[in-house]
Design an enzyme around this catalytic site. Structure first.
Site, PDB file in Angstrom:
ATOM      1  N   HIS A 264      10.079 -23.955   9.610  1.00  0.00           N
ATOM      2  CA  HIS A 264       9.033 -24.628  10.390  1.00  0.00           C
ATOM      3  C   HIS A 264       7.649 -24.507   9.753  1.00  0.00           C
ATOM      4  CE1 HIS A 264      11.392 -24.396  14.473  1.00  0.00           C
ATOM      5  NE2 HIS A 264      12.177 -24.682  13.451  1.00  0.00           N
ATOM      6  N   ASN A 265       7.360 -23.340   9.200  1.00  0.00           N
ATOM      7  CA  ASN A 265       5.981 -23.044   8.763  1.00  0.00           C
ATOM      8  C   ASN A 265       5.811 -23.087   7.249  1.00  0.00           C
ATOM      9  OD1 ASN A 265       6.583 -20.572  11.144  1.00  0.00           O
ATOM     10  ND2 ASN A 265       5.248 -22.304  11.597  1.00  0.00           N
TER      11      ASN A 265
ATOM     12  N   ARG B 188       9.067 -33.293  11.183  1.00  0.00           N
ATOM     13  CA  ARG B 188       7.924 -33.127  12.091  1.00  0.00           C
ATOM     14  C   ARG B 188       7.051 -31.932  11.708  1.00  0.00           C
ATOM     15  NH1 ARG B 188      12.198 -30.581  14.481  1.00  0.00           N
ATOM     16  NH2 ARG B 188      11.792 -28.717  15.746  1.00  0.00           N
ATOM     17  N   HIS B 189       7.643 -30.994  11.001  1.00  0.00           N
ATOM     18  CA  HIS B 189       6.885 -29.790  10.635  1.00  0.00           C
ATOM     19  C   HIS B 189       5.861 -30.065   9.532  1.00  0.00           C
ATOM     20  CE1 HIS B 189       9.571 -27.580  13.177  1.00  0.00           C
ATOM     21  NE2 HIS B 189      10.619 -28.024  12.496  1.00  0.00           N
TER      22      HIS B 189
ATOM     23  N   ARG C  29       6.903   0.991   8.697  1.00  0.00           N
ATOM     24  CA  ARG C  29       6.942   1.903   9.844  1.00  0.00           C
ATOM     25  C   ARG C  29       7.542   1.218  11.070  1.00  0.00           C
ATOM     26  NH1 ARG C  29       0.768   4.018   8.708  1.00  0.00           N
ATOM     27  NH2 ARG C  29       1.272   5.285   6.879  1.00  0.00           N
TER      28      ARG C  29
ATOM     29  N   THR D 214       2.662  -1.705   8.980  1.00  0.00           N
ATOM     30  CA  THR D 214       3.101  -2.639  10.033  1.00  0.00           C
ATOM     31  C   THR D 214       3.425  -4.036   9.518  1.00  0.00           C
ATOM     32  OG1 THR D 214       0.804  -3.289  10.362  1.00  0.00           O
ATOM     33  CG2 THR D 214       1.650  -1.496  11.770  1.00  0.00           C
ATOM     34  N   GLY D 215       2.971  -4.367   8.327  1.00  0.00           N
ATOM     35  CA  GLY D 215       3.067  -5.742   7.806  1.00  0.00           C
ATOM     36  C   GLY D 215       1.899  -6.598   8.254  1.00  0.00           C
ATOM     37  N   VAL D 216       1.061  -6.061   9.129  1.00  0.00           N
ATOM     38  CA  VAL D 216      -0.024  -6.865   9.711  1.00  0.00           C
ATOM     39  C   VAL D 216      -1.242  -6.938   8.788  1.00  0.00           C
ATOM     40  CG1 VAL D 216      -1.656  -7.017  11.640  1.00  0.00           C
ATOM     41  CG2 VAL D 216       0.740  -6.467  12.081  1.00  0.00           C
ATOM     42  N   GLY D 217      -1.667  -5.791   8.277  1.00  0.00           N
ATOM     43  CA  GLY D 217      -2.874  -5.785   7.434  1.00  0.00           C
ATOM     44  C   GLY D 217      -2.709  -6.658   6.203  1.00  0.00           C
TER      45      GLY D 217
ATOM     46  N   ASP E  12       0.866  -1.179   0.000  1.00  0.00           N
ATOM     47  CA  ASP E  12       0.000   0.000   0.000  1.00  0.00           C
ATOM     48  C   ASP E  12       0.906   1.234   0.000  1.00  0.00           C
ATOM     49  OD1 ASP E  12       0.851   0.303   2.622  1.00  0.00           O
ATOM     50  OD2 ASP E  12      -1.142   0.241   3.516  1.00  0.00           O
ATOM     51  N   HIS E  13       0.307   2.406   0.174  1.00  0.00           N
ATOM     52  CA  HIS E  13       1.085   3.654   0.138  1.00  0.00           C
ATOM     53  C   HIS E  13       2.170   3.668   1.214  1.00  0.00           C
ATOM     54  CE1 HIS E  13      -2.333   3.969   2.812  1.00  0.00           C
ATOM     55  NE2 HIS E  13      -1.697   4.902   3.497  1.00  0.00           N
TER      56      HIS E  13
ATOM     57  N   CYS F  51       3.212  -3.058   4.132  1.00  0.00           N
ATOM     58  CA  CYS F  51       2.290  -1.985   4.537  1.00  0.00           C
ATOM     59  C   CYS F  51       2.970  -1.269   5.701  1.00  0.00           C
ATOM     60  CB  CYS F  51       0.895  -2.515   4.847  1.00  0.00           C
ATOM     61  SG  CYS F  51       0.741  -3.624   6.259  1.00  0.00           S
TER      62      CYS F  51
END
Ligand code: RB5
Length: 148
Positions: free
Chosen positions: A98-99, A132-133, A109, A67-70, A8-9, A65
């Site tokens: 692992h993931n 195991r992962h 930010r 925070t990287g969260v959205g 995003d911006h 973005c």
């Protein structure tokens, strides 16, 4: 390896710096925007890049973005997407080992560009450890079928 990018911006300038970094390292980049600092909503941009990873058109994705969260929340709505928001290299390595994360998300930010580029390098250089992962990833996949 082909990498899908979107921002995003708030993430725009870090996306630009990351694209230069990736191209200099020889990665092929598919850039889904945004292409300026004009305010835009992140969900559809994140989903477009995530769809490219989902379809196998790109092997990995990197989303930006504030925070990287959205962008992580949006990308994780797509079946088969495992997007990890990382603020350090250890988490980025584990997200791959692992993931089996197929998308990295970064917050412009939160994380400076120097560290962000190192996180990207670790994310792209680290392989899934399997073992195991693998069973745990299969359980995540089964949640996609049972939880609506
Ligand atoms: C935009 O102001 C900001 O909310 C967005 O970039 C992101 O941080 C959302 O998670």
């Amino acid at each position: 390896m082909k990498i899908a990018l979107a921002a995003d911006h708030a993430g725009f300038s870090l996306k630009e710096a990351s694209r230069d970094f990736l191209e200099k390292k020889g990665f092929v980049v598919q850039d889904y925007g945004t292409f300026s600092e004009e305010s835009v909503d992140y969900p559809e941009l994140a989903a477009e890049a995530a769809r490219a990873v989902q379809k196998g058109e790109c092997e990995r994705g990197i989303l930006f973005c504030g925070t990287g969260v959205g962008v992580a929340i949006a990308a994780n709505k797509l079946k088969g997407i495992r997007a990890a928001c990382c603020t350090d290299c250890y988490t980025a390595a584990c997200a791959r080992e692992h993931n089996d994360a197929n998308i990295l998300t970064l917050g412009s930010r939160v994380t400076g560009s120097g560290l962000a580029l190192r996180i990207i390098a670790v994310f792209l250089e680290t392989s899934f450890a399997g073992g195991r992962h693998r069973a745990r990833i299969e359980k995540i996949k089964s949640l996609e079928e049972t939880e609506r």
